[in-house]
Design a protein around this motif. Sequence first.
Motif, mmCIF file in Angstrom:
data_model
loop_
_atom_site.group_PDB
_atom_site.id
_atom_site.type_symbol
_atom_site.label_atom_id
_atom_site.label_comp_id
_atom_site.label_asym_id
_atom_site.label_seq_id
_atom_site.Cartn_x
_atom_site.Cartn_y
_atom_site.Cartn_z
ATOM 1 N N VAL A 13 -1.113 48.587 33.916
ATOM 2 C CA VAL A 13 0.093 49.143 34.507
ATOM 3 C C VAL A 13 1.284 48.234 34.231
ATOM 4 O O VAL A 13 1.199 47.015 34.397
ATOM 5 N N GLY A 14 2.393 48.819 33.832
ATOM 6 C CA GLY A 14 3.605 48.045 33.586
ATOM 7 C C GLY A 14 4.368 47.745 34.852
ATOM 8 O O GLY A 14 4.157 48.352 35.896
ATOM 9 N N THR A 15 5.293 46.825 34.774
ATOM 10 C CA THR A 15 6.057 46.406 35.947
ATOM 11 C C THR A 15 7.053 47.466 36.399
ATOM 12 O O THR A 15 7.608 47.356 37.485
ATOM 13 N N GLY A 16 7.256 48.491 35.591
ATOM 14 C CA GLY A 16 8.186 49.539 35.998
ATOM 15 C C GLY A 16 7.636 50.472 37.043
ATOM 16 O O GLY A 16 8.364 51.227 37.664
ATOM 17 N N SER A 17 6.328 50.445 37.250
ATOM 18 C CA SER A 17 5.723 51.315 38.263
ATOM 19 C C SER A 17 5.609 50.573 39.585
ATOM 20 O O SER A 17 6.041 49.449 39.734
ATOM 21 N N GLY A 18 4.962 51.209 40.542
ATOM 22 C CA GLY A 18 4.750 50.557 41.823
ATOM 23 C C GLY A 18 3.702 49.471 41.764
ATOM 24 O O GLY A 18 3.543 48.705 42.701
ATOM 25 N N GLY A 19 2.935 49.423 40.664
ATOM 26 C CA GLY A 19 1.916 48.387 40.508
ATOM 27 C C GLY A 19 2.532 47.158 39.877
ATOM 28 O O GLY A 19 3.587 46.692 40.275
ATOM 29 N N VAL A 42 -7.602 61.014 42.404
ATOM 30 C CA VAL A 42 -7.027 59.866 43.110
ATOM 31 C C VAL A 42 -6.471 58.817 42.153
ATOM 32 O O VAL A 42 -5.765 57.895 42.580
ATOM 33 N N LEU A 43 -6.755 58.954 40.856
ATOM 34 C CA LEU A 43 -6.337 57.935 39.892
ATOM 35 C C LEU A 43 -4.822 57.737 39.829
ATOM 36 O O LEU A 43 -4.359 56.589 39.782
ATOM 37 N N PRO A 44 -3.997 58.798 39.822
ATOM 38 C CA PRO A 44 -2.543 58.559 39.754
ATOM 39 C C PRO A 44 -2.031 57.695 40.901
ATOM 40 O O PRO A 44 -1.184 56.817 40.694
ATOM 41 N N SER A 45 -2.540 57.923 42.109
ATOM 42 C CA SER A 45 -2.106 57.107 43.239
ATOM 43 C C SER A 45 -2.549 55.666 43.078
ATOM 44 O O SER A 45 -1.795 54.730 43.377
ATOM 45 N N ILE A 46 -3.773 55.461 42.597
ATOM 46 C CA ILE A 46 -4.278 54.102 42.398
ATOM 47 C C ILE A 46 -3.458 53.375 41.348
ATOM 48 O O ILE A 46 -3.071 52.210 41.519
ATOM 49 N N ILE A 47 -3.172 54.053 40.245
ATOM 50 C CA ILE A 47 -2.408 53.423 39.166
ATOM 51 C C ILE A 47 -1.041 52.954 39.655
ATOM 52 O O ILE A 47 -0.541 51.905 39.235
ATOM 53 N N SER A 48 -0.452 53.699 40.577
ATOM 54 C CA SER A 48 0.893 53.347 41.036
ATOM 55 C C SER A 48 0.904 52.084 41.888
ATOM 56 O O SER A 48 1.981 51.547 42.180
ATOM 57 N N ASP A 267 -4.809 57.803 50.775
ATOM 58 C CA ASP A 267 -4.110 57.083 51.845
ATOM 59 C C ASP A 267 -4.913 55.854 52.296
ATOM 60 O O ASP A 267 -4.334 54.787 52.560
ATOM 61 N N ILE A 268 -6.228 56.001 52.368
ATOM 62 C CA ILE A 268 -7.067 54.865 52.758
ATOM 63 C C ILE A 268 -7.034 53.785 51.679
ATOM 64 O O ILE A 268 -6.934 52.585 51.976
ATOM 65 N N LEU A 269 -7.105 54.198 50.422
ATOM 66 C CA LEU A 269 -7.010 53.233 49.321
ATOM 67 C C LEU A 269 -5.670 52.504 49.361
ATOM 68 O O LEU A 269 -5.606 51.288 49.137
ATOM 69 N N ASP A 270 -4.610 53.234 49.659
ATOM 70 C CA ASP A 270 -3.288 52.610 49.771
ATOM 71 C C ASP A 270 -3.296 51.510 50.823
ATOM 72 O O ASP A 270 -2.667 50.453 50.648
ATOM 73 N N GLY A 271 -3.988 51.771 51.938
ATOM 74 C CA GLY A 271 -4.018 50.797 53.013
ATOM 75 C C GLY A 271 -4.672 49.491 52.609
ATOM 76 O O GLY A 271 -4.419 48.446 53.227
#
Length: 306
Positions: A13-19, A42-48, A267-271
């Motif tokens: 993931v590049g620095t331009g994303s949320g990751g 769920v992959l798009p949310s994880i990548i971000s 949402d749980i992964l985000d947490g």
Amino acid sequence: MRRWCTNAREVVVGTGSGGGEGAATVVLAHGYGVSQASWDEVLPSIISKASKVLLFDWDFTAARADGEDEEKTRYTFGRFADDLIALMDEREVRGAVFVGHSMSAMVGCIASARRPDLFAHLLLLCASPRYINSEEEGYVGGFEEASIHAMLGAMESDFQGWVKGFVPNAAGGTAMEERIERSFLAMDPAVALGVARMIFLGDQREALDAVCTPCTIIQARHDFAAPPVVAEYMQRRMMVAGTDVALEIVDSVGHFPQLVASVPVSDILDGVLLPLRDEGGHDTVNAQILPAEDVEVDGGAIDVMM
């Protein structure tokens, strides 16, 4: 030695994303009968929120060759754990957030006990260390032993028929049923039966005592294969052993909440991922998806039990 990890690919993931900088590396390990495609929802949310995501397939398609030593290709959780460790070493992954679905949850527990440096957090999705009830021990796994043997007999006599009966329950009667069925039918029947015996007749409860990595158990409320009482048992046993463990129940039907209830799972992964991103620090490169490729990894001949 049979190699079980195939088609490994990395999403960097590049620095331009949320990751990017400060975010964790995430390793996604799918469950029995499916592939890395089971993470698509769920992959798009994880990548971000990650710096890198490592995906791979367990190879359920390669039956033992004629003349190949049965002992060397015997299905054990320990060998799957060794392959996971070897893959993470090859990809130079350390301090990862590991998301393991179904059988891979227990594989991750065993691998983390053997190599805690590789893992920062375990997310155990629809896990079960033991599917068979034990009245003597007061343990509820969800199935009587006779039912498990009947299921294995059905798999052996008519694998396609068993899949068509099993998948609707696993899919929770959702639109994902056809997709999951195709994946199950792609397994080699001999491999499917061997791995099913490992899963449904095995007992990995003692492995829970050796986990020192923080854990989040995610359980579907209506999972016929691994009911919430199993997740509650896991949490209690791991807490007694001193593990930092939380339990999250998702209001979902079936054994694949990452496909049919992707928003609450995300949402749980985000947490888990967001606090690690805020605390950590990783070097990143421009966003790219590396092509899938076979990864040759060696697993040791280690028994299921720790």
